[in-house]
Design an enzyme around this catalytic site. Structure first.
Site, PDB file in Angstrom:
ATOM      1  N   TYR A 142       0.762  -1.069   0.089  1.00  0.00           N
ATOM      2  CA  TYR A 142      -0.010  -0.134  -0.063  1.00  0.00           C
ATOM      3  C   TYR A 142       0.803   1.350   0.041  1.00  0.00           C
ATOM      4  O   TYR A 142       1.608   1.572   0.893  1.00  0.00           O
ATOM      5  CB  TYR A 142      -1.033   0.119   1.328  1.00  0.00           C
ATOM      6  CG  TYR A 142      -1.767  -1.213   1.170  1.00  0.00           C
ATOM      7  CD1 TYR A 142      -2.158  -1.885   0.187  1.00  0.00           C
ATOM      8  CD2 TYR A 142      -2.479  -1.467   2.229  1.00  0.00           C
ATOM      9  CE1 TYR A 142      -3.201  -2.983   0.304  1.00  0.00           C
ATOM     10  CE2 TYR A 142      -3.301  -2.582   2.486  1.00  0.00           C
ATOM     11  CZ  TYR A 142      -3.691  -3.419   1.459  1.00  0.00           C
ATOM     12  OH  TYR A 142      -4.541  -4.357   1.605  1.00  0.00           O
ATOM     13  N   VAL A 167     -18.845  -4.134   2.386  1.00  0.00           N
ATOM     14  CA  VAL A 167     -20.263  -3.209   1.546  1.00  0.00           C
ATOM     15  C   VAL A 167     -19.958  -3.178   0.120  1.00  0.00           C
ATOM     16  O   VAL A 167     -20.632  -2.289  -0.520  1.00  0.00           O
ATOM     17  CB  VAL A 167     -20.018  -1.916   2.233  1.00  0.00           C
ATOM     18  CG1 VAL A 167     -20.449  -1.834   3.898  1.00  0.00           C
ATOM     19  CG2 VAL A 167     -18.636  -1.245   2.027  1.00  0.00           C
ATOM     20  N   ALA A 168     -19.059  -4.144  -0.551  1.00  0.00           N
ATOM     21  CA  ALA A 168     -18.988  -4.274  -1.874  1.00  0.00           C
ATOM     22  C   ALA A 168     -18.707  -2.928  -2.621  1.00  0.00           C
ATOM     23  O   ALA A 168     -19.522  -2.509  -3.328  1.00  0.00           O
ATOM     24  CB  ALA A 168     -20.321  -5.096  -2.456  1.00  0.00           C
ATOM     25  N   LYS A 169     -17.781  -2.154  -2.228  1.00  0.00           N
ATOM     26  CA  LYS A 169     -17.230  -1.037  -2.748  1.00  0.00           C
ATOM     27  C   LYS A 169     -18.204  -0.011  -2.752  1.00  0.00           C
ATOM     28  O   LYS A 169     -18.571   0.847  -3.436  1.00  0.00           O
ATOM     29  CB  LYS A 169     -16.734  -1.238  -4.418  1.00  0.00           C
ATOM     30  CG  LYS A 169     -15.580  -2.088  -4.508  1.00  0.00           C
ATOM     31  CD  LYS A 169     -15.441  -2.254  -5.972  1.00  0.00           C
ATOM     32  CE  LYS A 169     -14.081  -3.137  -6.280  1.00  0.00           C
ATOM     33  NZ  LYS A 169     -13.568  -3.075  -7.696  1.00  0.00           N
ATOM     34  N   LEU A 228     -21.504  -0.486  -2.868  1.00  0.00           N
ATOM     35  CA  LEU A 228     -22.798  -0.753  -3.476  1.00  0.00           C
ATOM     36  C   LEU A 228     -23.675  -1.103  -2.464  1.00  0.00           C
ATOM     37  O   LEU A 228     -24.838  -1.080  -2.951  1.00  0.00           O
ATOM     38  CB  LEU A 228     -22.566  -1.790  -4.604  1.00  0.00           C
ATOM     39  CG  LEU A 228     -21.572  -1.517  -5.739  1.00  0.00           C
ATOM     40  CD1 LEU A 228     -21.254  -2.556  -6.439  1.00  0.00           C
ATOM     41  CD2 LEU A 228     -22.403  -0.355  -6.543  1.00  0.00           C
ATOM     42  N   LEU A 229     -23.557  -1.503  -1.473  1.00  0.00           N
ATOM     43  CA  LEU A 229     -24.561  -1.914  -0.188  1.00  0.00           C
ATOM     44  C   LEU A 229     -24.588  -0.868   0.796  1.00  0.00           C
ATOM     45  O   LEU A 229     -25.285  -1.148   1.613  1.00  0.00           O
ATOM     46  CB  LEU A 229     -23.896  -3.245   0.312  1.00  0.00           C
ATOM     47  CG  LEU A 229     -24.015  -4.517  -0.611  1.00  0.00           C
ATOM     48  CD1 LEU A 229     -23.506  -5.755   0.170  1.00  0.00           C
ATOM     49  CD2 LEU A 229     -25.362  -4.687  -1.176  1.00  0.00           C
ATOM     50  N   LYS A 266     -24.271   3.432  -2.813  1.00  0.00           N
ATOM     51  CA  LYS A 266     -23.671   3.844  -4.128  1.00  0.00           C
ATOM     52  C   LYS A 266     -24.605   3.440  -5.502  1.00  0.00           C
ATOM     53  O   LYS A 266     -25.233   2.491  -5.053  1.00  0.00           O
ATOM     54  CB  LYS A 266     -22.150   3.180  -4.133  1.00  0.00           C
ATOM     55  CG  LYS A 266     -21.357   3.472  -5.451  1.00  0.00           C
ATOM     56  CD  LYS A 266     -20.228   2.910  -5.618  1.00  0.00           C
ATOM     57  CE  LYS A 266     -19.435   2.907  -6.848  1.00  0.00           C
ATOM     58  NZ  LYS A 266     -18.283   2.437  -6.843  1.00  0.00           N
TER      59      LYS A 266
END
Length: 298
Positions: free
Chosen positions: A51, A200-202, A204-205, A208
């Site tokens: 990172y 949170v799936a990028k 999407l959940l 977004k």
């Protein structure tokens, strides 16, 4: 905050873990967030030498200065930056791992790493050589325990058979239930803790705008997001509901949440005080979208 024992180790880790990949380069802001996380009961911090070319480890080390004994530090190894820093090569060799750990220790400002993880893994790797490197580091006291970060069932099975890993980090969410098929129960039965990322799936959940994700089209993603929304409220935000779905799995020791702002931190830390999902709510989420399965590396 709830704490779980990580697999066969004696590490007691917070059920919500601080994913440090999202940290920026402002040391004062990062220190504030890390200290606030500790105040909220979050004690597990996950980073990697990959990172930001290692600076993420530096930032975490600076933020934990004087508070090392309050934190469980996890970092990763295996991705070697090219000389021009344009990209990286996969290198799970013993020689590289033994060399890399000293650099991570220096950047983190500590003399031991609680959990050292292989940042990937393939069947073509020299697996026994890789394991030997981690075992040597453990015996030397440079690391307390080791694990892998992998979504590949075939690789995971090899490390279960051949090594003393205490954890596997893998992606898991309502939109990625692939680990349910062959990994979660296997790891639980072998007393290996699961560190779940991508809960949170990028985003999407968590509100977004729907778009395709893995093998789901935008319409399917929207359906899953609606199911989350339908049972949120009641003291739970969308993100907290999504993370509660992750944490209902008994194999999962912690949900690793990327945190960059104080609002994100407060929301993540609030998962513990939010209402647990009822069996009916879990079933409603599971019925909202068909689970996917691994089509490779089985």
């Amino acid at each position: 905050m709830k704490y779980n024992t990580l697999g066969k180790s004696d590490l007691q880790i917070s059920e919500i873990a601080f994913g440090c990949m999202s940290l920026g380069e402002n040391a004062l802001e990062n220190t504030f967030l890390v200290h606030r996380a500790l105040e909220k009961g979050i004690n597990f911090f996950d980073t990697a030498d990959l990172y930001n070319h290692g600076d993420n480890e530096v930032q975490l080390g600076l933020a934990l200065k004087g508070k090392r004994d309050k934190a469980v530090i996890a970092t990763k190894v295996g991705n070697q930056w090219k000389a021009d820093k344009s990209s990286w090569d996969w290198n799970p060799s013993k020689e590289y791992i033994l060399r890399s750990v000293d650099e991570s220790l220096r950047r983190l400002g500590t003399d031991y790493i609680d959990l050292y993880q292989l940042h990937g893994g393939m069947m073509e790797d020299p697996i026994d050589e890789t394991i030997a490197a981690f075992e040597q580091l453990q015996q030397a006291g440079k690391i307390r325990y080791y694990g892998i970060s992998s979504i590949r069932p075939n690789v995971i099975r090899e490390y279960i058979k051949r090594s003393n890993i205490v954890s596997v980090m893998m992606q898991y969410s309502l939109l990625d239930r692939r680990p349910e098929e062959s990994c979660l129960e296997l790891l639980k039965s072998n007393n290996i803790g699961v560190l779940a990322r991508g809960g949170v799936a990028k985003g999407l959940l968590a509100g977004k705008h729907p778009e395709s994700y893995l093998n789901y089209d935008a319409a399917a993603v929207a359906k899953a997001a609606l199911a989350i929304a339908n049972i949120s409220g009641k003291g739970r935000t969308l993100a907290q509901t999504a993370l509660r779905f992750v944490l209902h799995q008994p194999a999962i020791a912690a949900a690793v949440v990327g945190i960059r702002t104080q609002n994100q931190l407060e929301e993540a830390a609030g998962v513990f005080t939010s209402a647990a999902l009822t069996p009916q709510e879990i079933n409603a989420l599971q019925q909202a979208i068909q689970p996917s399965f691994y089509d490779q590396h089985r």
